[in-house]
Design an enzyme around this catalytic site. Structure first.
Site, mmCIF file in Angstrom:
data_model
loop_
_atom_site.group_PDB
_atom_site.id
_atom_site.type_symbol
_atom_site.label_atom_id
_atom_site.label_comp_id
_atom_site.label_asym_id
_atom_site.label_seq_id
_atom_site.Cartn_x
_atom_site.Cartn_y
_atom_site.Cartn_z
ATOM 1 N N ASP A 168 -81.254 -9.270 -16.429
ATOM 2 C CA ASP A 168 -82.037 -10.463 -16.721
ATOM 3 C C ASP A 168 -81.362 -11.764 -16.294
ATOM 4 O O ASP A 168 -81.208 -12.677 -17.078
ATOM 5 C CB ASP A 168 -82.320 -10.458 -18.245
ATOM 6 C CG ASP A 168 -83.204 -11.605 -18.686
ATOM 7 O OD1 ASP A 168 -84.131 -11.961 -17.933
ATOM 8 O OD2 ASP A 168 -82.959 -12.137 -19.784
ATOM 9 N N GLU A 416 -74.886 -3.283 -22.214
ATOM 10 C CA GLU A 416 -76.160 -2.603 -22.397
ATOM 11 C C GLU A 416 -76.423 -1.486 -21.413
ATOM 12 O O GLU A 416 -77.448 -1.468 -20.741
ATOM 13 C CB GLU A 416 -77.296 -3.620 -22.325
ATOM 14 C CG GLU A 416 -77.160 -4.614 -23.428
ATOM 15 C CD GLU A 416 -78.296 -5.598 -23.485
ATOM 16 O OE1 GLU A 416 -78.955 -5.783 -22.460
ATOM 17 O OE2 GLU A 416 -78.509 -6.154 -24.552
ATOM 18 N N TYR A 472 -82.070 -8.200 -31.343
ATOM 19 C CA TYR A 472 -83.190 -9.150 -31.256
ATOM 20 C C TYR A 472 -84.257 -8.901 -32.321
ATOM 21 O O TYR A 472 -85.441 -9.022 -32.050
ATOM 22 C CB TYR A 472 -83.778 -9.129 -29.843
ATOM 23 C CG TYR A 472 -82.820 -9.740 -28.844
ATOM 24 C CD1 TYR A 472 -82.799 -11.110 -28.621
ATOM 25 C CD2 TYR A 472 -81.902 -8.948 -28.156
ATOM 26 C CE1 TYR A 472 -81.899 -11.682 -27.735
ATOM 27 C CE2 TYR A 472 -80.989 -9.518 -27.271
ATOM 28 C CZ TYR A 472 -80.997 -10.884 -27.065
ATOM 29 O OH TYR A 472 -80.096 -11.452 -26.189
ATOM 30 N N GLU A 509 -74.998 -10.880 -28.675
ATOM 31 C CA GLU A 509 -76.288 -11.465 -28.305
ATOM 32 C C GLU A 509 -77.184 -11.468 -29.523
ATOM 33 O O GLU A 509 -77.267 -10.479 -30.245
ATOM 34 C CB GLU A 509 -76.988 -10.656 -27.197
ATOM 35 C CG GLU A 509 -76.389 -10.833 -25.830
ATOM 36 C CD GLU A 509 -77.231 -10.182 -24.717
ATOM 37 O OE1 GLU A 509 -78.455 -9.984 -24.916
ATOM 38 O OE2 GLU A 509 -76.658 -9.876 -23.674
ATOM 39 N N TRP A 554 -76.887 -15.798 -28.072
ATOM 40 C CA TRP A 554 -77.442 -15.708 -26.712
ATOM 41 C C TRP A 554 -78.434 -16.817 -26.533
ATOM 42 O O TRP A 554 -79.376 -16.872 -27.275
ATOM 43 C CB TRP A 554 -78.135 -14.359 -26.504
ATOM 44 C CG TRP A 554 -78.476 -14.102 -25.070
ATOM 45 C CD1 TRP A 554 -79.720 -14.114 -24.497
ATOM 46 C CD2 TRP A 554 -77.557 -13.784 -24.022
ATOM 47 N NE1 TRP A 554 -79.630 -13.829 -23.160
ATOM 48 C CE2 TRP A 554 -78.313 -13.631 -22.840
ATOM 49 C CE3 TRP A 554 -76.168 -13.648 -23.949
ATOM 50 C CZ2 TRP A 554 -77.735 -13.331 -21.606
ATOM 51 C CZ3 TRP A 554 -75.596 -13.345 -22.730
ATOM 52 C CH2 TRP A 554 -76.382 -13.184 -21.575
HETATM 53 C C1 CKU Z 1 -81.220 -10.763 -23.051
HETATM 54 C C2 CKU Z 1 -81.502 -5.853 -25.481
HETATM 55 C C3 CKU Z 1 -81.385 -7.095 -24.890
HETATM 56 C C4 CKU Z 1 -80.727 -7.238 -23.512
HETATM 57 N N1 CKU Z 1 -80.145 -8.569 -23.318
HETATM 58 C C5 CKU Z 1 -79.479 -8.710 -22.029
HETATM 59 C C6 CKU Z 1 -79.423 -10.116 -21.496
HETATM 60 O O1 CKU Z 1 -78.953 -10.147 -20.182
HETATM 61 C C7 CKU Z 1 -80.817 -10.724 -21.598
HETATM 62 O O2 CKU Z 1 -80.852 -12.010 -21.024
HETATM 63 C C8 CKU Z 1 -81.273 -9.399 -23.573
HETATM 64 C C9 CKU Z 1 -82.605 -11.398 -23.241
HETATM 65 O O3 CKU Z 1 -82.678 -12.611 -23.438
HETATM 66 O O4 CKU Z 1 -83.594 -10.682 -23.168
#
Ligand code: CKU
Length: 596
Positions: A168, A416, A472, A509, A554
């Protein structure tokens, strides 16, 4: 082992380093004709100019150029310094993303896979005394399942190739960090390593200096006033520092370590005397208990993309200090070396991460990963062996490059990955083992786990010294229903307490996409108020578990990603905007972190 020196370029009376940054020539090569037409020898036939360092995608105004995927070339020329006779010359790139071949006067002088660690080319035998010397770089930014990070290439109906990252962030390509012309004597320092032991008020600095010759080595340590506090001779030894000033979190003290090789070479760098321990489920740095506060970051900024810029980095550190942070993770790749030098100075802790991201087959990894619904059999198949080779190479280069920074207190081996199959364990065990073997400071190892990597099924956390969780609840799961988010979050935490007791956990995160212009009462997703409520819920959960010893939200700032229905001009989970101004929740975190 790497056949060349990764030492950061410096200038003194024995060696010199000159930046070759500026406007270089640049050309896309969509049909991969350049090599056959010998652009590497004759130069680029139809070039435009391009900023080095910088990401090409961030400067163009046309879709095809921003999203360009394939081969592209850079060219410049350089002259050797006037005192070059009898010396060695190298061209050193801080990074070239994602892979490159470097040619000097038509001769291949270096080849490198991976876009986030240095590329060094020995040009001594090919660079001409009378110059100019032509430097041509072939670059390719295609992602696949053996590259770090992972992804795929798709072809549009018009035949245009585009990258489909399994991660991402925008797959920025180009020469992202400074390029240097380095000159040394033939006999020179290749590497040095320091390790610390505390002895009451004194410190022992165990050192090793690697040279490519037999001239005698001497080392000295100077305090901030330039006074010598310890000296020793030999390629290996110990410096005893009486009443040592320790490097502490947000209270850094840096000594200057200088190694001298006869009359032929000298190398100086700042080091910080500090220890790293995990005991009683907590982190101890220089004997003091530390709760981690901060962010996962990205190398990302308007106009620059992933290009390093001192002013941006300086602003980021000012924001980090304002909010009372003390740590960040170099998600999801090793950053430019200047970031670590600045963290050393400011007393920030860094979790240094290899570019092992996207080790899971998914074009919206954040969605699949966030809900825990994905299993793609990623660690089975023909690609695995080569992927692991690249992974090991990145771990090795990262540890060699960054091992002497006091700021680096832990290594993150992946972000991840799909860790739920026994194949994942077989894949990761040697990578963790290699990292342990390489780091003489024995810093703790970790990896960042997404939701599917739960306490009952993840095969990889037993390899870790502490666990990083990316969660999240309240965004991808139970978005907008905070009580369910909290309840499910607590259920998971209680499971971790049962499955992996005695290990510290941190959050690497957690966050919500938040638009700075959006306010809503009552709070709703994407609003400033929702980001606040979410942060408050997470703080409550963290505070319940004494083994949660850090919170890295994050993300530090909004950042560019690929396009998608979940991405409004990129990922908006920043606590700061992409322009580095605070969102409302920055004030909330600042209040919490001031006293936490
Ligand atoms: C973040 C499970 C979430 C994975 N995580 C990785 C990161 O690189 C992404 O930016 C989620 C997001 O904001 O979805």
């Amino acid at each position: 082992m790497i056949p060349y020196s990764l030492l950061y370029p410096i200038t003194n009376t024995r060696r010199s380093a000159v930046r070759l940054d500026g406007l270089w020539r640049f050309q896309f090569d969509p049909e991969s004709r350049g090599m056959g037409e010998k652009w590497q020898e004759h130069g680029l036939p139809d070039s435009i100019s391009m900023a080095v360092p910088g990401s090409f995608s961030e400067v163009f105004t046309e879709t095809e150029k921003r999203d360009y995927c394939g081969d592209f070339w850079y060219e410049t020329e350089f002259y050797l310094p006037s005192d070059h006779a009898g010396k060695k010359q190298y061209i050193r790139f801080g990074s070239v993303t994602n892979r490159c071949r470097v040619y000097c006067n038509g001769v291949l002088v270096a080849e490198h896979e991976g876009g986030f660690l240095p590329v060094v080319a020995d040009v001594t035998d090919v660079a001409a005394a009378d110059g100019p010397n032509r430097l041509v770089v072939w670059v390719n930014n295609e992602l696949n399942e053996t590259s770090m990070p992972c992804g795929a290439v798709k072809t549009t109906r018009t035949g245009r190739k585009i990258n489909a990252p399994y991660f991402d962030f925008f797959n920025f390509g180009g020469i992202h960090r400074s390029v240097w012309l380095v000159q040394t004597n033939p006999e020179a320092i290749q590497d040095y390593t320091v390790d610390y032991e505390l002895d009451g008020e004194d410190a022992l600095v165990h050192y090793q200096v690697v040279t490519n010759g037999e001239s005698p080595v001497a080392v000295a340590l100077r305090d901030t006033k330039g006074q010598i506090v310890a000296q020793a001779e030999g390629k290996e030894g110990t410096l005893k520092v009486e009443k040592a000033h320790l490097w502490k979190v947000r209270n850094a003290y840096l000594y200057t370590f200088t190694a001298t090789v006869g009359t032929v070479d000298e190398y100086s760098a700042k080091i910080g005397i500090r220890t790293v321990e995990i005991k009683d489920n907590q982190f101890w740095i220089s004997g003091e208990k530390v709760y981690l506060k901060g962010f996962g970051k990205h190398e990302d900024c308007d106009m620059l993309g992933k290009g390093f810029n001192y002013a941006v980095a300086k602003r980021d550190y000012e924001c980090l200090k304002w909010i009372h942070a003390n740590c960040f993770r170099t998600s999801h790749y090793p950053y430019a070396e200047e970031w670590y030098q600045m963290a050393d100075e400011e007393g920030f802790l860094i979790i240094d991460e290899v570019p092992a991201v996207g080790l899971m087959r998914s074009f919206t990894n954040y969605l699949a990963a966030g809900t825990g619904s994905s299993y793609t059999g990623f660690f089975r198949g023909d690609h695995v062996e080569k992927l692991q080779k690249h992974h090991l190479q990145a771990v090795e280069e990262m540890i060699i490059r960054d091992k002497n920074h006091p700021s680096v207190f832990a290594w993150s081996i992946f972000n991840e990955a799909e860790t739920t199959s026994p194949f994942a364990h077989d894949y990761f065990a040697p990578v963790f083992a290699r990292a342990r073997e390489l780091d003489i400071q024995h810093r703790p190892l970790t990896g960042a786990l997404e939701k599917s990597s739960g306490p009952d099924c993840c095969q990889v956390y037993p390899l870790m010294d502490f666990v990083c969780l990316n969660r999240y609840y309240g965004w991808y799961i139970h978005g907008g229903v905070m009580e369910d988010a909290e309840a499910e979050f607590l259920e998971e935490m209680d499971q971790w307490a049962i499955h992996y007791p005695g290990h510290p956990f941190i959050f690497t995160e957690y966050g919500t996409d938040t638009l700075p212009e959006m306010h809503r009462l009552p709070a709703s997703m994407w609003s400033q108020e929702y980001q606040d409520e979410y942060m408050e819920m997470y703080a409550k959960v963290f505070d319940r578990y004494p083994w949660v010893v850090g919170e890295l939200a994050w993300n530090f700032a909004d950042f560019q990603t690929g396009q998608g229905i979940m991405r409004v001009g990129g990922n908006r989970k920043g606590v700061f905007t992409r322009e580095r101004q605070p969102k409302q929740t920055a004030h909330l975190l600042r209040r919490r972190w001031e006293t936490k």
